[in-house]
Design an enzyme around this catalytic site. Sequence first.
Site, PDB file in Angstrom:
ATOM      1  N   LYS A 215       0.829  -1.211   0.000  1.00  0.00           N
ATOM      2  CA  LYS A 215       0.000   0.000   0.000  1.00  0.00           C
ATOM      3  C   LYS A 215       0.869   1.269   0.000  1.00  0.00           C
ATOM      4  O   LYS A 215       0.643   2.206  -0.776  1.00  0.00           O
ATOM      5  CB  LYS A 215      -0.912  -0.011   1.240  1.00  0.00           C
ATOM      6  N   CYS A 269      -3.605  10.757   1.315  1.00  0.00           N
ATOM      7  CA  CYS A 269      -2.901   9.506   1.006  1.00  0.00           C
ATOM      8  C   CYS A 269      -1.495   9.762   0.485  1.00  0.00           C
ATOM      9  O   CYS A 269      -0.509   9.451   1.133  1.00  0.00           O
ATOM     10  CB  CYS A 269      -3.696   8.722  -0.026  1.00  0.00           C
TER      11      CYS A 269
END
Length: 448
Positions: A215, A269
């Site tokens: 991720k 993010c």
Amino acid sequence: MRKEEFSRVSVVGLGYIGLPTAAVMASRGIEIIGIDVNPMIVETINDGRIHIVEPGLDDLVHQVVRSGKLKAYIVPQKADVFLIAVPTPMRADHSPDLTYVEKAVRTIAPVLEKGNLVVLESTSPVGSTEQLAGWLQDMRPDLTFPQMTGDNADVNIAYCPERVLPGAVIRELVQNDRIIGGMTARCAERSRALYKSFVEGECIVSDSRTAEMTKLTENAFRDVNIAFANELSLICDRIGINVWELISLANRHPRVNILKPGPGVGGHCIAVDPWFIVSSAPEEAKLILQSRQVNDGKPRWVVDKVMDAIVRASAAKGDISVACLGLTFKANVDDLRESPALDIVAKLAGKISAPLLIVEPFVDALPKALAGYDNVMLSTLPDAIAKADVLVLLVDHDQFKPLTLADLAGKELVDTRGMVTARDGFGVGTHVFGSVAAKPVQDLKNEV
Ligand code: SAJ
């Protein structure tokens, strides 16, 4: 693994990821217990409404709440699966803050039972899933966990990072491949069966640490590539080349695919996750750190360009007005988190006394960062275009796309997204033009 084992799933954290995930699973017939600490959010959802903007989510939540498949609570309820989707912010020193994950663990610990599966979805530094398992072990000494008894544990634990794109969440939740990192093989297999109940993409199994790093790597990859584009925009501005034309030409090479320069990198993010890699391996993560610095430096550079444009416009016209188009962190979302556009406007507000008109179709009121400045006000697009002497294009919302150079004639323009500069093929230099000679770009069909 039989589907009925997951007849009741509790989603902890009903935000940008938790709520869409809860709604999509509920739409597949699974009973979803949503948990959130915010009573306003719980009430809104139980009313069949939503507290965020995401295309398609409104209808879906309305439908699953009405059918009784999704119900939100403040207090935890028993369930077969606990899926944690809470924020993992960054501290001022760029280290990860797992406080919300710890609180979520504290919330579910009392209702946890033998046979349960716990899945962490929040973007987290490597080792967080093991940390979560350690917290659960401390809080529930009566149960066994994977780090204690492996595949025979009472409770299975896995990491499955979300990877959906804001603005396309409902489609990507179903279609994207998922990486599932189990603390043991059984943890991974049980989680895979859960995700296969609503994911059409492949669900690929790995261990929890690799899944955590996957991720972080995805978002660091994007950050590094955007930094390359942003650095090019600075270089091109310095040497008088239109960066949009340059990238479009370079991208004609079959193995080159340069991303778009912009005002900086925002959102919760990409501007955050690479720091989790840097904080785990500061000596080694040199390129990743440098890319963060390039992207974080871009808003300041844009502010300098706008100030130059203001000086030119004031010299030519005397009293002037400035308009900024867009505040959100990217196009067609309502999210202001880590937004470079907002950062740029706030910095400008602190520097100028001229009227500063803000056009942002996704907000109804000025955000806190801009409150208290008498010269800053929300405006409509036609009004801002009519009044502005300096126009700063910060977010490429669909509403702004019809703008052409002809609409903006006679204004100083700082086009940070190449909205008209790339399409209409105008301008030596990257962002600032109006004072420089036009140079038509013949072929921009291969959009960057
Ligand atoms: N940006 C540029 N130039 C580009 C692309 C993006 O300047 O060429 C800027 C955007 O304007 C924005 C920021 O980067 O400020 C991030 O936008 P984004 O659309 O690239 O990504 P996010 O933050 O909306 O979502 C990302 C996605 N990750 C990747 O594409 C690798 C998404 O799939 C993740 O689920 C999400 O982060 C997340 O939650 O981690």
